[in-house]
Design a protein around this motif. Sequence first.
Motif, PDB file in Angstrom:
ATOM      1  N   THR A   8     -59.754 -43.165 -17.910  1.00 20.60           N
ATOM      2  CA  THR A   8     -58.575 -42.706 -18.625  1.00 20.60           C
ATOM      3  C   THR A   8     -58.325 -41.226 -18.365  1.00 20.60           C
ATOM      4  O   THR A   8     -57.316 -40.689 -18.742  1.00 20.60           O
ATOM      5  CB  THR A   8     -58.730 -42.924 -20.126  1.00 20.60           C
ATOM      6  OG1 THR A   8     -60.059 -42.562 -20.478  1.00 20.60           O
ATOM      7  CG2 THR A   8     -58.470 -44.362 -20.489  1.00 20.60           C
ATOM      8  N   ARG A  13     -58.131 -41.106 -12.306  1.00 20.62           N
ATOM      9  CA  ARG A  13     -56.949 -41.755 -11.791  1.00 20.62           C
ATOM     10  C   ARG A  13     -56.567 -41.201 -10.433  1.00 20.62           C
ATOM     11  O   ARG A  13     -56.304 -41.933  -9.504  1.00 20.62           O
ATOM     12  CB  ARG A  13     -55.794 -41.560 -12.777  1.00 20.62           C
ATOM     13  CG  ARG A  13     -54.633 -42.445 -12.452  1.00 20.62           C
ATOM     14  CD  ARG A  13     -53.613 -42.404 -13.556  1.00 20.62           C
ATOM     15  NE  ARG A  13     -53.199 -41.070 -13.871  1.00 20.62           N
ATOM     16  CZ  ARG A  13     -53.449 -40.472 -15.002  1.00 20.62           C
ATOM     17  NH1 ARG A  13     -54.114 -41.094 -15.934  1.00 20.62           N
ATOM     18  NH2 ARG A  13     -53.026 -39.257 -15.220  1.00 20.62           N
TER      19      ARG A  13
ATOM     20  N   THR B 147     -50.858 -52.744 -21.909  1.00 18.97           N
ATOM     21  CA  THR B 147     -51.143 -51.777 -20.865  1.00 18.97           C
ATOM     22  C   THR B 147     -50.165 -51.996 -19.709  1.00 18.97           C
ATOM     23  O   THR B 147     -49.448 -52.992 -19.653  1.00 18.97           O
ATOM     24  CB  THR B 147     -52.567 -51.943 -20.304  1.00 18.97           C
ATOM     25  OG1 THR B 147     -52.652 -53.203 -19.652  1.00 18.97           O
ATOM     26  CG2 THR B 147     -53.607 -51.865 -21.406  1.00 18.97           C
ATOM     27  N   ASP B 190     -51.235 -45.001 -14.110  1.00 15.12           N
ATOM     28  CA  ASP B 190     -52.544 -45.482 -14.540  1.00 15.12           C
ATOM     29  C   ASP B 190     -52.396 -46.904 -15.067  1.00 15.12           C
ATOM     30  O   ASP B 190     -51.736 -47.124 -16.071  1.00 15.12           O
ATOM     31  CB  ASP B 190     -53.067 -44.553 -15.645  1.00 15.12           C
ATOM     32  CG  ASP B 190     -54.361 -45.054 -16.256  1.00 15.12           C
ATOM     33  OD1 ASP B 190     -54.909 -46.050 -15.739  1.00 15.12           O
ATOM     34  OD2 ASP B 190     -54.825 -44.453 -17.239  1.00 15.12           O
ATOM     35  N   ALA B 193     -53.093 -47.422 -18.854  1.00 16.29           N
ATOM     36  CA  ALA B 193     -52.387 -46.682 -19.907  1.00 16.29           C
ATOM     37  C   ALA B 193     -51.574 -47.664 -20.738  1.00 16.29           C
ATOM     38  O   ALA B 193     -51.062 -48.649 -20.229  1.00 16.29           O
ATOM     39  CB  ALA B 193     -51.476 -45.641 -19.278  1.00 16.29           C
ATOM     40  N   ASP B 197     -47.377 -44.994 -24.725  1.00 17.53           N
ATOM     41  CA  ASP B 197     -47.853 -43.620 -24.647  1.00 17.53           C
ATOM     42  C   ASP B 197     -47.282 -42.881 -23.438  1.00 17.53           C
ATOM     43  O   ASP B 197     -47.479 -41.680 -23.310  1.00 17.53           O
ATOM     44  CB  ASP B 197     -49.387 -43.586 -24.535  1.00 17.53           C
ATOM     45  CG  ASP B 197     -50.056 -44.140 -25.776  1.00 17.53           C
ATOM     46  OD1 ASP B 197     -49.372 -44.194 -26.816  1.00 17.53           O
ATOM     47  OD2 ASP B 197     -51.232 -44.520 -25.699  1.00 17.53           O
ATOM     48  N   LEU B 198     -46.614 -43.595 -22.545  1.00 21.96           N
ATOM     49  CA  LEU B 198     -46.153 -42.968 -21.308  1.00 21.96           C
ATOM     50  C   LEU B 198     -44.780 -42.332 -21.501  1.00 21.96           C
ATOM     51  O   LEU B 198     -43.944 -42.864 -22.223  1.00 21.96           O
ATOM     52  CB  LEU B 198     -46.053 -44.019 -20.191  1.00 21.96           C
ATOM     53  CG  LEU B 198     -47.349 -44.665 -19.738  1.00 21.96           C
ATOM     54  CD1 LEU B 198     -47.060 -45.745 -18.708  1.00 21.96           C
ATOM     55  CD2 LEU B 198     -48.289 -43.632 -19.156  1.00 21.96           C
ATOM     56  N   ARG B 324     -53.619 -37.133 -25.191  1.00 19.61           N
ATOM     57  CA  ARG B 324     -55.009 -37.336 -24.785  1.00 19.61           C
ATOM     58  C   ARG B 324     -55.840 -36.075 -24.953  1.00 19.61           C
ATOM     59  O   ARG B 324     -57.000 -36.047 -24.572  1.00 19.61           O
ATOM     60  CB  ARG B 324     -55.062 -37.748 -23.321  1.00 19.61           C
ATOM     61  CG  ARG B 324     -54.497 -39.111 -23.081  1.00 19.61           C
ATOM     62  CD  ARG B 324     -54.468 -39.325 -21.628  1.00 19.61           C
ATOM     63  NE  ARG B 324     -53.991 -40.660 -21.323  1.00 19.61           N
ATOM     64  CZ  ARG B 324     -53.764 -41.073 -20.097  1.00 19.61           C
ATOM     65  NH1 ARG B 324     -53.969 -40.246 -19.096  1.00 19.61           N
ATOM     66  NH2 ARG B 324     -53.320 -42.268 -19.880  1.00 19.61           N
TER      67      ARG B 324
END
Lengths: 448, 598
Positions: A8, A13, B147, B190, B193, B197-198, B324
């Motif tokens: 994460t 990544r 996700t 990602d 993810a 949240d993006l 994050r």
Amino acid sequence: MTTENHGTSPVGRTEGAHTALQTRPSPQPAIEEVAESTTARGFWTRSHRAGTLFAVLGIAAAVGFGALAPSDQDARFRLSESADGFTIPIPAAAGAIAFGVLCAVAGVLLFTGVTRRFFGWSVGVALTSLLLSFLCWQVAGETMAVVTVAQTTLLLSLPLILGSLSGVLCERAGVINIAIEGQFLAGACAGALVGTLASNLWVGLAASALAGLFIAWLLAIFAIRYLVDQVVLGVVLNVFALGLTGFLFSRLMQPEQQTYNNPGTFKEVSIPLLSDIPFLGPVLFEASMFLYIALALVVIIQIGLFHTRWGLRVRAVGEHPTAADTVGIRVNRVRYLNVLYGGLVAGIGGAFFTLGRVGPFQENMTDGKGFIALAALIFGRWSPTGALAAALLFGFAEQLQIYLSAIGSEIPSEILAMAPYLATLLAVAGLIGKVRAPAADGQPYVNR
Amino acid sequence: MGWSEGRRILRTGPPRLRRCQSAHCNPSRSGARALWYGGVGGGGPLARAYKENPLKLELRGITKRFGDVVANDHIDLTVEPGEIHALLGENGAGKTTLMNVLYGLLQPDEGEILINGVPRTCNSPREAIAAGIGMVHQHFMLVPVFTVAENVMLGDERIRSRLPFLGFLDRRRARQDVLKVSADYGLEVDPDAIVEDLPVGLQQRVEIIKALRRQADLLILDEPTAVLTPQETDELLAVMRSLKADGKSIVFISHKLREVRAIADRITVIRHGRVIGTTGPETSEDELAAMMVGRAVRLRVEKKPATPGDVVLDIRDLRVVDDRGHRVVDGVNLQVRAGEVLGIAGVQGNGQTELVEAVMGLRPVVSGVISLEGQNLIGRTTKQILRAGVGYVPEDRSHDGVVRDFSVAENLVLDLYDRKPFASGLALRPQEIATSARKRIAEFDVRTSSPDTPVGTLSGGNQQKVIVAREMSRPLKLFVASQPTRGVDVGSTEFIHARIVAERDQGTAVLLVSSELDEVLALADRVAVMYRGKVLDIVTPDAPREHIGLLMAGVTGAAGPDGEAATTPTTATEHTDAAARETDSDEPGDESGGEDTP
Ligand SMILES: Nc1ncnc2c1ncn2[C@@H]1O[C@H](COP(=O)(O)OP(=O)(O)OP(=O)(O)O)[C@@H](O)[C@H]1O
Ligand SMILES: [Mg+2]
């Protein structure tokens, strides 16, 4: 789970994907500094809230219960079935204080975030110690037969487990199921009636499931096809089931009980070897068949919802039906099926009231358990295992109330009866983590 | 990464182009296909046996009405195999409606759809998918709590080969699918993810990845570039070319005339639900704009030099972390004066979003000062900040900007509903609300059937106009605009730009964030360039474009913060040129970097 490419952190990544993109500034700035999460999310994070709560409650318990408990008596907890078997004596006052402190410690650990990875377990430890502290005070000078308490707790929880599983199935797909109570009643009544007529408990059980299915089918037709408001519909179905079963009972089953309302009950199933394990054996492996069904369903639905294609689609339909539609999922078909599955499960839950416990059907014998199952569903955050935990908690609270009034406790039983629902309210108010219903729960889906 | 790697890629072309070339060497392409679809157990609705399947689409006389709004009025459209067909039209012209009809999300009232000459019903997206149609939706069709990988596989799931009938998800391969499409097409994201949240730009990528993985024969792209950065747009255009080379057809919707001209083989213009005409990419931007709007549109912003007054917004040494916990705004100092527009340029994701959120009280601040005319803003609620005379156009309109189920009129007073003249005591005054709504609907040219229509049914660009109208119709000290013209057509963009300049001329301080360098340069009096959470420099909008491009890539003059980059200035120029290119390249078909590299 694999170990590659799903870190994460931005580092993981960027290392993972070797793309042309890396030749230009990464769109996610890779500033590695990790600031304290408290600043990012404000002070009242989940750990902080729960930690504070349990620290305060723990100290209050240590002081309060510790002072109230007589210091010269023991609270005895008997772990074996026989009256003279293995018993743990705990000095009442010392125990109340010790468990209160333990709860407070768990709270502090939660607060500091040391146990963040074991959030659920920490909350469990805190809750259990809180309860034990309370019991040390209440049981002082008495003996508590833990096996009996555990067995009864399971019996009381069983319909709640099955009912909330029915709720999970429906609401995860986006249909609100207030009609659990009605499905219980229909299942209980049909089980007794058909079981008696066929002189076969299994036929009765099948009839229960079908009766639950029938109520669910009405729910599905009106909610999904005719877009009736689901809460109103659920209430109407409950009244309908109450009326129908009441009619059958007063006209048929009560006057001629021997021919129509005497199904008998399923025997307890004792699993060889396992049932010989001390304590656990008599509680878990010498129990009603319904317990095994319920536990199996919890496992199956939990795995199904979160690890299979079926579950992924069900959750997509409950969260964002249009998105599900655009990838080729037949939204309303998924909803129909899930509501029907839910009806089967709740119908079996209804059978437990008659075929699993007492035998004959009584008017309104489910006594609002369907609604409490709804509460368990919410407290358990719409997940099968959560619902199981919540149902056990509610069942235990009910059993405790029975037990305490039996030993002549001075606490009014009404207060005890309130306690679990107060806990639900707190949970819903967001004290313990985020409680969020599926986003499209209760919203019909129409394609124009 | 390293610059050597970067240089290699620049020399040989991005990997997706190589992939496409190799595909031509191997016409069956079964190899590539097997990588993606190999061993899908059970098979979702999409598991069709692959064949080279050129698809010709004809829409005949499609009509769609919503109540008395005629969104599509006997529309005819033909998309040839291997063609990139652009749809142009004002906000509310009916482009999305037409595409939703084609995709089976909406049922047409009249008309028929022919695929390869055969009429067929598209009663559901399921049937459209089976017919080989894929779609990137303007309003993302992503499950927020899933996700990225789950969203990408939904409907065509990866199933473990063991006990396939139980349908256990194979998350590892689902993740690899995402990474593979990411790598092939340069759309990094990602896979683990959670979508909600993006930021919107990344959500757009997920939506595109989702469509690309399905390998449709006809791909509908409904404003996929509205929130993409210029580089991402270039990548996407290149992806579209390679798909076209494979014989796929594409319907492309965009309000950015330059990219439409650069990529389209044919352009169909729709106005008020009717087809105005079909032309080729040689038509000039002015002509296209005139066709869309029905009048000549001024594509350049006209403004007088600014007369800046006192400092209104003062940001000092601001530090902010993202969800994050990564520090994404890192010691920013900015002053916005009354009567000036401060533009923030930068590749999306370099802290602009979080900076704006911090100013608006939507994100806690780690340290630093934010003040409005000397009054501290940190710790105040967003409502207090708005009441203090700040107007705010949020980046994510559907999430933060409007209440979809509320009417247009209600949305227009969301910020003032409890104030005079819209309320007296506890009661709302619907009369006042309706009157003011009608005025603003007319002024901002919001295309809606009535003020009582739910905002959610408006076209995307018109929803944006509702927000801008709301925020710009009360006295402001500071106007904070994030992507103010996202998804807005050229005519309305012209209008919104003029309004922002007018607001500035009235003495309002304007903070403008836009991923479109064009917009920033056109409107701003000063341009702050952000890179990795820092403001690298503040320049005037007439600074050389390469200079701004370099700054956006984090290169500051001789001694940049990134030593490596500074030592290889040529490469840096080459690749950052992409950032500035969107405005540079005017010829259609130009996609290979800026014309003049010094
Ligand atoms: N579900 C709906 N209910 C009622 N009216 C609708 C609905 N969907 C679209 N409309 C109306 O149909 C018209 C066309 O909308 P559409 O979304 O197709 O426009 P568009 O060309 O895609 O515009 P934009 O460029 O802003 O996305 C608009 O007037 C809109 O208000
Ligand atoms: Mg649209």
